[in-house]
Design a protein around this motif. Structure first.
Motif, PDB file in Angstrom:
ATOM      1  N   ASP A 239       4.852 -13.052  22.790  1.00  0.00           N
ATOM      2  CA  ASP A 239       5.282 -14.288  22.867  1.00  0.00           C
ATOM      3  C   ASP A 239       5.766 -14.654  24.627  1.00  0.00           C
ATOM      4  O   ASP A 239       5.350 -15.811  24.880  1.00  0.00           O
ATOM      5  N   PHE A 240       5.785 -13.558  25.392  1.00  0.00           N
ATOM      6  CA  PHE A 240       6.082 -13.697  26.800  1.00  0.00           C
ATOM      7  C   PHE A 240       4.737 -14.177  27.524  1.00  0.00           C
ATOM      8  O   PHE A 240       4.744 -15.101  28.246  1.00  0.00           O
ATOM      9  N   THR A 243       3.733 -17.776  26.453  1.00  0.00           N
ATOM     10  CA  THR A 243       4.334 -18.760  27.323  1.00  0.00           C
ATOM     11  C   THR A 243       3.771 -18.855  28.823  1.00  0.00           C
ATOM     12  O   THR A 243       3.599 -20.042  29.275  1.00  0.00           O
ATOM     13  N   SER A 246       0.348 -20.381  28.662  1.00  0.00           N
ATOM     14  CA  SER A 246       0.204 -21.541  28.402  1.00  0.00           C
ATOM     15  C   SER A 246       0.448 -22.790  29.672  1.00  0.00           C
ATOM     16  O   SER A 246      -0.142 -23.744  29.665  1.00  0.00           O
TER      17      SER A 246
END
Length: 272
Positions: A239-240, A243, A246
């Protein structure tokens, strides 16, 4: 830009515009033993290099015949005398010294440890906080603190098990035994061990320049994700990085990297 002058360190850019800067522990007559001045200057030097847009890679090594013989014994004596019966003051001093070493991880530019001669005690704290480690075959190492009636407290006991495995770290830390550069390679403490210092210097120089030629944004991002993921679950780490990427996938470096590959030329990346 002019580099600040230090008592215990020296910063050298050997090849202009290569993006590679050398940071030397610079007390060769004292085998680069670590003093109070070092712990003050080291994070300052790393901060300056991290914020210098001409720096892509930092090579950390020792001037003279040794990388580092650990904390200066006179420094250790001074600390214990100054803080006798003052536990909280001593704790704050230790935390400040820990922070000086952790500055290596805080620095977003990759730091390569190039190790020859002695790498003892506090020097192990330092190299385990570096991103890459290389040495000479005849370099010698010791997690020395138990022989001084101490537990290593500047990061070795936290970082070394992640590099060489829990069992190996426990054995090295409890025995304080000496081990060679060749064994350091077998343990995984270093990526490679070289027959001579000249071979080490040449190989590290080539490697540093290869990394320096890559996208600084990608290199810094990779270091950040690996360090962050160390303390996260796999799902949290994924997830890190999702993010972070992105935002960074929109960078001009990605466009330049793709264009350079299509045009079969070397890419020219933005400085950070």
């Amino acid at each position: 830009m002019a580099e600040e002058k230090y008592k215990t360190l020296e910063v050298v850019e050997k090849n202009p515009k290569s993006g590679v800067f050398h940071l030397y522990l610079n007390r060769p007559r004292q085998r680069n033993a670590l003093t109070h001045d070092f712990f003050t200057e080291f994070p300052k030097a790393l901060y300056a290099l991290d914020h210098n847009r001409d720096v892509n890679v930092i090579v950390l090594s020792g001037a003279g015949d040794h990388f580092c013989s650990g904390i200066d014994i006179s420094q250790l004596k001074s600390i214990t005398q100054s803080y006798h019966d003052a536990g909280e003051s001593l704790r704050r001093q230790i935390l400040a010294m820990q922070d000086s070493v952790t500055a290596l991880e805080r620095c977003q530019k990759p730091v390569i440890a190039s190790i020859h001669g002695a790498c003892i005690g506090g020097a192990i704290d330092i190299v385990t906080a570096c991103d890459l480690r290389y040495c000479t075959e005849d370099a010698f190492f010791s997690v020395k603190e138990v022989d001084l009636a101490l537990a290593a407290d500047l990061g070795t006991l936290q970082r070394l098990p992640l590099i060489v495995g829990y069992g190996n770290a426990m054995e090295l830390a409890l025995t304080a035994r000496w081990f060679s550069g060749s064994e350091a390679k077998q343990l995984g403490l270093v990526s490679r061990a070289f027959p001579s210092k000249d071979d080490l210097d040449q190989a590290v120089s080539v490697l540093a320049q290869e990394i320096a030629a890559k996208s600084p944004l990608a290199i810094m991002g990779t270091k950040t994700v690996l360090l962050k993921s160390r303390d996260l679950t796999v799902d949290q780490g994924l997830d890190f990085v999702a993010t972070m990427n992105s935002a960074r996938l929109l960078s001009s470096d990605l466009t330049e990297a793709v264009a350079a590959q299509l045009q079969k030329r070397k890419p020219v990346f933005s400085k950070l």
